[in-house]
Write a protein that holds these residues in place. Structure first.
Motif, PDB file in Angstrom:
ATOM      1  N   PHE A 171     -26.320  46.504 -25.969  1.00 39.68           N
ATOM      2  CA  PHE A 171     -25.990  47.680 -25.159  1.00 39.68           C
ATOM      3  C   PHE A 171     -24.527  47.668 -24.737  1.00 39.68           C
ATOM      4  O   PHE A 171     -23.843  48.700 -24.782  1.00 39.68           O
ATOM      5  CB  PHE A 171     -26.899  47.709 -23.927  1.00 39.68           C
ATOM      6  CG  PHE A 171     -26.700  48.901 -23.036  1.00 39.68           C
ATOM      7  CD1 PHE A 171     -27.341  50.094 -23.302  1.00 39.68           C
ATOM      8  CD2 PHE A 171     -25.860  48.827 -21.939  1.00 39.68           C
ATOM      9  CE1 PHE A 171     -27.161  51.201 -22.483  1.00 39.68           C
ATOM     10  CE2 PHE A 171     -25.672  49.923 -21.116  1.00 39.68           C
ATOM     11  CZ  PHE A 171     -26.325  51.111 -21.391  1.00 39.68           C
ATOM     12  N   ILE A 172     -24.010  46.523 -24.333  1.00 37.04           N
ATOM     13  CA  ILE A 172     -22.633  46.445 -23.845  1.00 37.04           C
ATOM     14  C   ILE A 172     -21.652  46.748 -24.973  1.00 37.04           C
ATOM     15  O   ILE A 172     -20.675  47.483 -24.783  1.00 37.04           O
ATOM     16  CB  ILE A 172     -22.372  45.050 -23.243  1.00 37.04           C
ATOM     17  CG1 ILE A 172     -23.280  44.841 -22.026  1.00 37.04           C
ATOM     18  CG2 ILE A 172     -20.907  44.893 -22.850  1.00 37.04           C
ATOM     19  CD1 ILE A 172     -23.180  43.470 -21.418  1.00 37.04           C
ATOM     20  N   TYR A 190     -28.906  58.428 -23.081  1.00 37.95           N
ATOM     21  CA  TYR A 190     -29.666  57.248 -23.508  1.00 37.95           C
ATOM     22  C   TYR A 190     -30.770  56.912 -22.515  1.00 37.95           C
ATOM     23  O   TYR A 190     -31.869  56.525 -22.891  1.00 37.95           O
ATOM     24  CB  TYR A 190     -28.713  56.066 -23.661  1.00 37.95           C
ATOM     25  CG  TYR A 190     -29.391  54.807 -24.143  1.00 37.95           C
ATOM     26  CD1 TYR A 190     -29.674  54.637 -25.489  1.00 37.95           C
ATOM     27  CD2 TYR A 190     -29.748  53.804 -23.259  1.00 37.95           C
ATOM     28  CE1 TYR A 190     -30.299  53.496 -25.951  1.00 37.95           C
ATOM     29  CE2 TYR A 190     -30.376  52.663 -23.704  1.00 37.95           C
ATOM     30  CZ  TYR A 190     -30.646  52.511 -25.045  1.00 37.95           C
ATOM     31  OH  TYR A 190     -31.273  51.390 -25.490  1.00 37.95           O
ATOM     32  N   PHE A 229     -25.390  55.598 -30.986  1.00 35.76           N
ATOM     33  CA  PHE A 229     -25.472  54.671 -29.851  1.00 35.76           C
ATOM     34  C   PHE A 229     -26.688  53.768 -29.989  1.00 35.76           C
ATOM     35  O   PHE A 229     -26.625  52.560 -29.723  1.00 35.76           O
ATOM     36  CB  PHE A 229     -25.534  55.463 -28.543  1.00 35.76           C
ATOM     37  CG  PHE A 229     -25.325  54.617 -27.317  1.00 35.76           C
ATOM     38  CD1 PHE A 229     -24.054  54.441 -26.800  1.00 35.76           C
ATOM     39  CD2 PHE A 229     -26.393  53.987 -26.688  1.00 35.76           C
ATOM     40  CE1 PHE A 229     -23.840  53.656 -25.676  1.00 35.76           C
ATOM     41  CE2 PHE A 229     -26.185  53.201 -25.570  1.00 35.76           C
ATOM     42  CZ  PHE A 229     -24.911  53.043 -25.066  1.00 35.76           C
ATOM     43  N   THR A 289     -24.502  57.578 -21.795  1.00 38.65           N
ATOM     44  CA  THR A 289     -25.488  56.690 -21.162  1.00 38.65           C
ATOM     45  C   THR A 289     -26.582  57.487 -20.458  1.00 38.65           C
ATOM     46  O   THR A 289     -27.735  57.050 -20.396  1.00 38.65           O
ATOM     47  CB  THR A 289     -24.794  55.752 -20.170  1.00 38.65           C
ATOM     48  OG1 THR A 289     -24.003  56.518 -19.242  1.00 38.65           O
ATOM     49  CG2 THR A 289     -23.893  54.770 -20.907  1.00 38.65           C
ATOM     50  N   SER A 335     -29.868  46.551 -19.674  1.00 33.54           N
ATOM     51  CA  SER A 335     -28.943  46.146 -20.731  1.00 33.54           C
ATOM     52  C   SER A 335     -28.934  44.636 -20.910  1.00 33.54           C
ATOM     53  O   SER A 335     -28.833  44.141 -22.047  1.00 33.54           O
ATOM     54  CB  SER A 335     -27.537  46.651 -20.413  1.00 33.54           C
ATOM     55  OG  SER A 335     -27.110  46.158 -19.148  1.00 33.54           O
ATOM     56  N   LYS A 376     -16.428  53.913 -25.908  1.00 33.10           N
ATOM     57  CA  LYS A 376     -15.289  54.134 -25.011  1.00 33.10           C
ATOM     58  C   LYS A 376     -13.967  53.878 -25.710  1.00 33.10           C
ATOM     59  O   LYS A 376     -13.001  54.633 -25.528  1.00 33.10           O
ATOM     60  CB  LYS A 376     -15.429  53.209 -23.802  1.00 33.10           C
ATOM     61  CG  LYS A 376     -14.322  53.377 -22.773  1.00 33.10           C
ATOM     62  CD  LYS A 376     -14.558  52.441 -21.597  1.00 33.10           C
ATOM     63  CE  LYS A 376     -13.445  52.596 -20.550  1.00 33.10           C
ATOM     64  NZ  LYS A 376     -13.665  51.689 -19.405  1.00 33.10           N
ATOM     65  N   LYS A 413     -21.590  50.483 -25.696  1.00 33.84           N
ATOM     66  CA  LYS A 413     -20.881  51.215 -24.656  1.00 33.84           C
ATOM     67  C   LYS A 413     -19.372  51.072 -24.825  1.00 33.84           C
ATOM     68  O   LYS A 413     -18.615  52.055 -24.742  1.00 33.84           O
ATOM     69  CB  LYS A 413     -21.335  50.694 -23.292  1.00 33.84           C
ATOM     70  CG  LYS A 413     -20.786  51.454 -22.108  1.00 33.84           C
ATOM     71  CD  LYS A 413     -21.385  50.907 -20.825  1.00 33.84           C
ATOM     72  CE  LYS A 413     -20.800  51.627 -19.611  1.00 33.84           C
ATOM     73  NZ  LYS A 413     -21.389  51.093 -18.348  1.00 33.84           N
ATOM     74  N   GLU A 414     -18.893  49.836 -25.085  1.00 28.37           N
ATOM     75  CA  GLU A 414     -17.466  49.613 -25.270  1.00 28.37           C
ATOM     76  C   GLU A 414     -16.948  50.285 -26.541  1.00 28.37           C
ATOM     77  O   GLU A 414     -15.825  50.800 -26.572  1.00 28.37           O
ATOM     78  CB  GLU A 414     -17.194  48.103 -25.319  1.00 28.37           C
ATOM     79  CG  GLU A 414     -17.419  47.388 -23.987  1.00 28.37           C
ATOM     80  CD  GLU A 414     -16.497  47.903 -22.904  1.00 28.37           C
ATOM     81  OE1 GLU A 414     -15.341  48.249 -23.213  1.00 28.37           O
ATOM     82  OE2 GLU A 414     -16.937  47.979 -21.738  1.00 28.37           O
ATOM     83  N   GLU A 448     -26.619  49.739 -30.388  1.00 30.61           N
ATOM     84  CA  GLU A 448     -27.343  48.953 -29.369  1.00 30.61           C
ATOM     85  C   GLU A 448     -28.304  47.972 -30.022  1.00 30.61           C
ATOM     86  O   GLU A 448     -28.444  46.832 -29.578  1.00 30.61           O
ATOM     87  CB  GLU A 448     -28.075  49.909 -28.431  1.00 30.61           C
ATOM     88  CG  GLU A 448     -28.771  49.243 -27.256  1.00 30.61           C
ATOM     89  CD  GLU A 448     -30.189  48.829 -27.614  1.00 30.61           C
ATOM     90  OE1 GLU A 448     -30.671  47.829 -27.055  1.00 30.61           O
ATOM     91  OE2 GLU A 448     -30.796  49.507 -28.458  1.00 30.61           O
ATOM     92  N   ILE A 506     -18.491  58.392 -21.660  1.00 33.33           N
ATOM     93  CA  ILE A 506     -19.493  57.337 -21.537  1.00 33.33           C
ATOM     94  C   ILE A 506     -20.608  57.703 -20.557  1.00 33.33           C
ATOM     95  O   ILE A 506     -21.792  57.498 -20.863  1.00 33.33           O
ATOM     96  CB  ILE A 506     -18.827  56.002 -21.139  1.00 33.33           C
ATOM     97  CG1 ILE A 506     -17.858  55.559 -22.250  1.00 33.33           C
ATOM     98  CG2 ILE A 506     -19.887  54.921 -20.911  1.00 33.33           C
ATOM     99  CD1 ILE A 506     -18.525  55.380 -23.581  1.00 33.33           C
TER     100      ILE A 506
END
Length: 415
Positions: free
Chosen positions: A281-282, A303, A272, A300, A396, A289, A285-286, A276, A296
């Motif tokens: 960050f986005i 994190y 992760f 997070t 983020s 997922k 995360k995606e 990142e 998730i």
């Protein structure tokens, strides 16, 4: 203030009463649990006079541990105690010989600092980034490899050395007398130890004695010795800290949290963090997922708990407080003083753990001024919201903005 000291004295052969007793260290069996100095003679002959080297820790001799500190006013009483311990070793040396006729060859001057909740490894990692306090000193990397980057920071020269290390770890690993009884029912504080080791030449230079010997009597009557040592070996750190921000490297933080996570959590956290840094960050995360089908919220949460990025610590919250304590020391006399919290504790805020940042926190992370962040928020460059008339930014969004700026520098648009 004074810790380990090594002296050399000329003794007569009959001052060691029982050579066999001395040879087999019988006193450790007769007086278990007591602290005794380390003594070794050179070319021993009962009918002649030879040098006798004595090395001992003043706090351990006086208090039973070296968490508590001694100063100039305690030296004579400690030498009296030293003579008593030598007598138990069947070495008879008059006090006046120890006091006035013994040459100091090595001296350690130190300060133990209770840094409250601040992890000592953060400060150790920070000191490793500072330049050496004196010329011709180098950062020693080959000592204590098992504790490297976390356990200590050591600058070494031919005549002197400066060391900062985690005293708490040493006390727990090697318990000293009358300490375990305290931290068995009280939390062991985080203690940073600042230590300066001086050889004879460096000590003569500080005291202004180019020739001649330095005795324990000289040590007891030099009330400004500590101030001179701090001015020469500590103040350069304070000066350099104004240009180097305090943060802990990701490697140090990884080493600290690795033993607290399962291998799967550790792997996901590293992945992760990598995503990142590369894509934002986005995107990370995606990706977790969509591709890995991972939980998730759990990722997070890990994190946020272990951000693995720079810990933003304003310099004035740490270095100024350390400078105040080291430059104007308060002598600890009881173990209760060691274990009670500081009246003005160190501030330790990991703003990167927060989901929402102020413009001040964002400015620290981006490395720009707070006014510049406000302007970017007003112009819509960074997504934000107004809370009570002040801008609040998502962590983020700030990280993604910094990533886009770095990406633009690597791949500038061509016209």
């Amino acid at each position: 203030m004074y810790d380990k000291i090594r002296i050399k004295t000329v003794v007569e052969g009959h001052w060691i009463q029982d050579w066999e007793f001395f040879k087999y260290r019988q006193w450790k069996k007769d007086y278990p649990g007591q602290y005794f100095p380390t003594v070794w003679p050179t070319n021993w002959n009962r009918e002649e006079m030879h040098n006798l080297t004595i090395e001992f820790s003043m706090p351990k001799l006086w208090y039973g541990n070296n968490i508590l500190e001694v100063n100039e006013f305690d030296v004579y009483n400690i030498i009296t105690k030293l003579q008593k311990q030598l007598r138990k070793m069947r070495i008879i040396i008059p006090v006046d010989v120890l006091w006035c006729k013994s040459l100091i060859s090595n001296l350690e001057i130190c300060k133990n600092i209770n840094v409250d909740e601040v992890p000592v490894w953060v400060l150790i990692d920070y000191f490793r980034k500072l330049p050496p306090p004196c010329r011709f000193m180098i950062l020693e990397d080959d000592i204590y490899k098992a504790q490297r980057r976390i356990g200590q920071c050591r600058f070494v020269g031919e005549r002197h050395e400066v060391t900062c290390y985690d005293k708490t770890r040493e006390v727990i690993d090697r318990p000293q007398s009358n300490i375990a009884e305290f931290y068995c029912y009280k939390p062991m504080p985080n203690i940073l130890r600042f230590e300066v080791r001086l050889k004879k030449e460096a000590l003569q230079s500080i005291l202004g004695k180019e020739k001649g010997i330095i005795t324990l009597s000289d040590l007891a009557h030099n009330y400004k010795l500590y101030d001179k040592v701090i001015e020469k070996y500590w103040k350069p750190f304070v000066k350099a800290s104004k240009y180097i921000p305090i943060y802990a490297s990701p490697e140090v933080q990884l080493a600290q949290i690795k033993h607290k996570l399962s291998p799967e959590e550790y792997k996901n956290l590293l992945l992760f963090k990598f995503l990142e840094e590369e894509q934002g960050f986005i995107y990370a995360k995606e990706y977790f997922k969509r591709e890995l089908k991972e939980n998730i919220p759990k990722i997070t949460a890990l994190y946020r708990k272990y951000p693995l990025v720079e810990i933003v610590k304003p310099r004035y919250q740490l270095m100024d407080k350390l400078d105040q304590i080291i430059s104007h020391p308060r002598w600890w006399r009881t173990m209760e003083d060691v274990f009670k919290p500081n009246e003005q504790p160190f501030e330790f805020t990991e703003c990167l753990v927060q989901d929402w940042w102020s413009t001040k926190d964002s400015a620290k992370y981006l490395g720009i001024g707070e006014r510049a962040v406000q302007n970017k928020c007003r112009d819509g460059e960074i997504p934000c919201c107004l809370v009570g008339g002040k801008y609040r930014l998502k962590k983020s969004d700030v990280m993604n903005y910094l990533y886009q700026q770095k990406l633009a520098k690597k791949n500038p648009e061509t016209i």
